[in-house]
Design a protein around this motif. Structure first.
Motif, PDB file in Angstrom:
ATOM      1  N   HIS A  30       0.766  -1.118  -0.010  1.00  9.84           N
ATOM      2  CA  HIS A  30      -0.083   0.063   0.059  1.00  9.84           C
ATOM      3  C   HIS A  30       0.833   1.342  -0.134  1.00  9.84           C
ATOM      4  O   HIS A  30       1.991   1.282   0.308  1.00  9.84           O
ATOM      5  N   THR A  31       0.291   2.170  -0.638  1.00  3.70           N
ATOM      6  CA  THR A  31       0.932   3.613  -0.320  1.00  3.70           C
ATOM      7  C   THR A  31       0.263   4.423   0.551  1.00  3.70           C
ATOM      8  O   THR A  31      -0.847   4.278   1.016  1.00  3.70           O
ATOM      9  N   PHE A  32       1.209   4.774   1.737  1.00  5.40           N
ATOM     10  CA  PHE A  32       0.411   5.530   2.801  1.00  5.40           C
ATOM     11  C   PHE A  32      -0.435   6.741   2.447  1.00  5.40           C
ATOM     12  O   PHE A  32      -0.398   7.482   1.849  1.00  5.40           O
ATOM     13  N   CYS A  33      -1.693   6.529   3.001  1.00  7.34           N
ATOM     14  CA  CYS A  33      -2.572   7.662   2.835  1.00  7.34           C
ATOM     15  C   CYS A  33      -3.073   8.262   3.984  1.00  7.34           C
ATOM     16  O   CYS A  33      -2.984   7.642   5.145  1.00  7.34           O
ATOM     17  N   GLY A  82       2.299  11.268  -2.690  1.00  2.00           N
ATOM     18  CA  GLY A  82       2.747  11.012  -4.057  1.00  2.00           C
ATOM     19  C   GLY A  82       1.991  10.824  -5.310  1.00  2.00           C
ATOM     20  O   GLY A  82       1.916  10.423  -6.108  1.00  2.00           O
ATOM     21  N   ASN A  83       0.455  10.374  -4.547  1.00  2.00           N
ATOM     22  CA  ASN A  83      -0.596  10.087  -5.546  1.00  2.00           C
ATOM     23  C   ASN A  83      -0.171   8.359  -6.008  1.00  2.00           C
ATOM     24  O   ASN A  83      -0.781   8.265  -7.047  1.00  2.00           O
ATOM     25  N   TYR A  84       0.608   7.611  -5.340  1.00  2.00           N
ATOM     26  CA  TYR A  84       0.849   6.457  -5.824  1.00  2.00           C
ATOM     27  C   TYR A  84      -0.197   5.434  -5.642  1.00  2.00           C
ATOM     28  O   TYR A  84      -1.112   5.680  -4.648  1.00  2.00           O
ATOM     29  N   GLU A  85       0.004   4.055  -5.962  1.00  2.00           N
ATOM     30  CA  GLU A  85      -0.876   3.226  -6.022  1.00  2.00           C
ATOM     31  C   GLU A  85      -0.796   1.960  -4.759  1.00  2.00           C
ATOM     32  O   GLU A  85       0.258   2.129  -4.349  1.00  2.00           O
ATOM     33  N   ASN A  86      -1.809   1.271  -4.647  1.00  2.00           N
ATOM     34  CA  ASN A  86      -1.625  -0.005  -3.882  1.00  2.00           C
ATOM     35  C   ASN A  86      -1.456  -1.043  -4.903  1.00  2.00           C
ATOM     36  O   ASN A  86      -2.499  -1.484  -5.871  1.00  2.00           O
ATOM     37  N   LYS A 144      10.187   6.163  -4.759  1.00  2.00           N
ATOM     38  CA  LYS A 144      11.314   5.236  -4.882  1.00  2.00           C
ATOM     39  C   LYS A 144      11.020   3.750  -4.202  1.00  2.00           C
ATOM     40  O   LYS A 144      11.278   2.729  -4.625  1.00  2.00           O
ATOM     41  N   CYS A 145      10.249   3.936  -2.926  1.00  2.00           N
ATOM     42  CA  CYS A 145       9.886   2.632  -2.461  1.00  2.00           C
ATOM     43  C   CYS A 145       8.865   1.765  -3.117  1.00  2.00           C
ATOM     44  O   CYS A 145       9.015   0.672  -3.264  1.00  2.00           O
ATOM     45  N   VAL A 146       7.854   2.311  -3.756  1.00  2.00           N
ATOM     46  CA  VAL A 146       6.741   1.820  -4.833  1.00  2.00           C
ATOM     47  C   VAL A 146       7.535   1.287  -5.838  1.00  2.00           C
ATOM     48  O   VAL A 146       7.217   0.041  -6.129  1.00  2.00           O
TER      49      VAL A 146
END
Ligand SMILES: C[S@@+](CC[C@H](N)C(=O)[O-])C[C@H]1O[C@@H](n2cnc3c(N)ncnc32)[C@H](O)[C@@H]1O
Ligand code: SF4
Length: 496
Positions: free
Chosen positions: A357-360, A410-414, A383-385
């Protein structure tokens, strides 16, 4: 934020796009203008070739402007063409003003794979799908490749969904304590935890009624998911009550997958897992979130890294076929190095599933008020994702499930990764909305799904909400309305 919109434009879409750049923005009609209030002027006009959208934004004396055209094409509906023009011009203007670009481009929804699935469904090749995601939807090449890969994997795993397929969800919205970052509805106070015995007895009766109703409607149960909260908070006696009742209602029918989420390592024991397994559970989660002791204690999750390793090996000893582990990228206090160590540590255990997951930040999280934990640009989270996706795929895990939440750093995904043949199928069915989910328990939402309405020919979904809080839930009787909605839906949309 103030929006001035002129043309046939979906206002909600412009708001969600704007919120990528101004997280937490509000759009009250009486919002007063001011130097520090972003103002956006947007017009959409028909052009000889398609649509032209023009956006101007102002903030703190700075302004930016962008005009974008979407040319009409056979593979783009009129509505999509308008959305592409609007999305491109709004993101270009806001992007210039704030010097920021989201890697998901103009896609704002929970399921960015949906567009890829649609394109592939129309017979568009994999290569062209990736190209169109980049060209029309301004998705980065990396994310376009990921979305296409996930869409293909989902299709392969799901096959062709049948009209009467369904899954059962059972909600245990209780946890032994509250993790500071958690964005889920779950109850941890002593008063509410004392309701667990009554709650479980109620659930045990209700799952029987819900399954009997599904049988009467001719629905076919593909998967069962007991989720939370923390289902493994239940003491063995209560777990036995719930699991035996479910097993009795399911009888000897074949279920594709039966998840007992479990969750927090500090609640997992061999006795509980053996009960779950005895009654048919074949998939669980043992979630570390991070393998850094420092980050763990910082996020208020009251267990240790050793608890995680102990619970994981207990699950293996009990002989659970499929173990999922959840990690979160971008946790406060985490660093790229620590996250990489967590990912490597998890890969070394070879769980069948890994969900990153990306922290939200959500309203219910204790940290909402604290400053500095949310970042639109995401710090090292990107970078982690990326690291998780590269390393998982190198270790032969395939991404099979992808969704986005609002307010992720960063608007990243899960992304859910799985070893071949071990994918969590419930996750796909639920996320892709390909069949009905019959949900029992507090805070749970049933979704009745018809892929092609007999009247409109379009997909139709009806939702049925259970009472949110356990004490409300215990006072109400949710089953009659669940059963009558199910029966009415099946009669109107599935029969005949
Ligand atoms: C509904 S929770 C249940 C899991 C279980 N109670 C546990 O904590 O192990 C499912 C997952 O959502 C993720 N999650 C919860 N809050 C989050 C947040 N604020 N940002 C990102 N992921 C989050 C965590 O990885 C968690 O394991
Ligand atoms: S992360 Fe899991 S254990 Fe922690 S509060 Fe949320 S649901 Fe409960």
């Amino acid at each position: 934020m103030i929006l001035h919109i002129d043309g046939d434009i979906n206002r909600y879409y412009v708001q969600t796009l704007s919120m990528i750049f101004f997280p937490g923005a509000t759009f009250a009609p009486d919002e007063e203008a001011g130097e520090d209030v972003p103002e956006l002027y947007l017009t959409l006009e028909k052009s000889p070739n398609g649509y032209v959208a023009t956006t101007k934004v102002t903030l703190n004396g700075k302004s930016a402007e962008a005009q974008r055209e979407c040319e009409a094409r056979e593979d783009l509906s009129d509505e999509r063409c308008r959305k592409v023009a609007v999305g491109a011009s709004v993101t270009a203007a806001l992007g210039e003003l704030l010097e920021y670009r989201s890697s998901w481009g103009i896609l704002t929804g929970v399921r960015p794979t949906k567009v890829a699935t649609e394109m592939l469904g129309k017979g568009i090749s994999k290569t062209k799908t990736k190209r169109l995601l980049v060209q029309d939807y301004l998705v980065s090449a990396k994310k376009a490749a990921l979305a296409t890969e996930v869409a293909l994997n989902e299709q392969r795993i799901m096959g062709t969904p049948e009209t009467r397929d369904c899954s059962i969800y059972v909600s245990i919205p209780f946890c032994p304590s509250r993790c500071a970052y958690c964005s889920f509805v779950s109850y941890t106070s002593k008063k509410l935890l004392s309701l667990i015995p009554e709650y479980v007895h109620r659930l045990a009766a209700e799952v029987k009624e819900a399954i009997a109703a599904a049988d009467r409607c001719g629905l076919r149960i593909k998967t069962v998911y007991i989720g939370g909260g923390t289902p493994s908070i239940l003491e063995p006696e209560l777990l036995e009550v719930l699991m035996s009742s479910l097993a009795e209602a399911l009888g000897d029918r074949e279920i594709e997958e039966f998840t007992f989420e479990a969750g927090r390592p500090d609640t997992i024991t061999a006795e509980k897992l053996a009960i779950a397994k005895k009654y048919g559970a074949n998939r669980i989660s043992v979630n570390p979130q991070t393998l850094s002791a420092e980050v763990l204690s910082g996020i208020g999750r009251s267990h240790t890294v050793e608890d995680f390793y102990r619970a994981f090996s207990t699950a293996r000893e009990v002989g659970i076929d499929c173990i999922n582990t959840d990690l979160i990228a971008g946790l406060p206090g985490d660093t790229f190095t620590r996250f990489a160590e967590s990912m490597d540590g998890i890969l070394a255990l070879r769980p069948e599933n890994i969900t990153v997951h990306t922290f939200c930040v959500k309203r219910s999280a204790t940290w909402r008020q604290s400053s500095g934990i949310y970042s639109m640009r995401g710090g090292d989270a990107g970078k982690c994702v990326d690291y998780s996706q590269i390393k998982a795929q190198q270790a032969l895990y395939k991404p099979y499930y992808l969704y986005r939440q609002k307010n992720t750093v960063g608007n990243y995904e899960n992304v859910g990764f799985a070893l071949e043949g071990k994918e969590g199928r419930y996750n796909i069915y639920m996320m892709e909305e390909v069949h009905s989910i019959i949900a029992v328990g507090a805070g749970a939402v049933s979704k009745f799904v018809c892929l092609r309405s007999p009247t409109t020919g379009k997909p139709t979904i009806k939702r049925q909400f259970n009472a949110k809080y356990p004490y409300e839930y215990l006072k109400a009787d949710s089953i009659p309305s669940l059963v009558s909605s199910m029966e009415a839906f099946c009669e109107e949309f599935l029969d005949g």
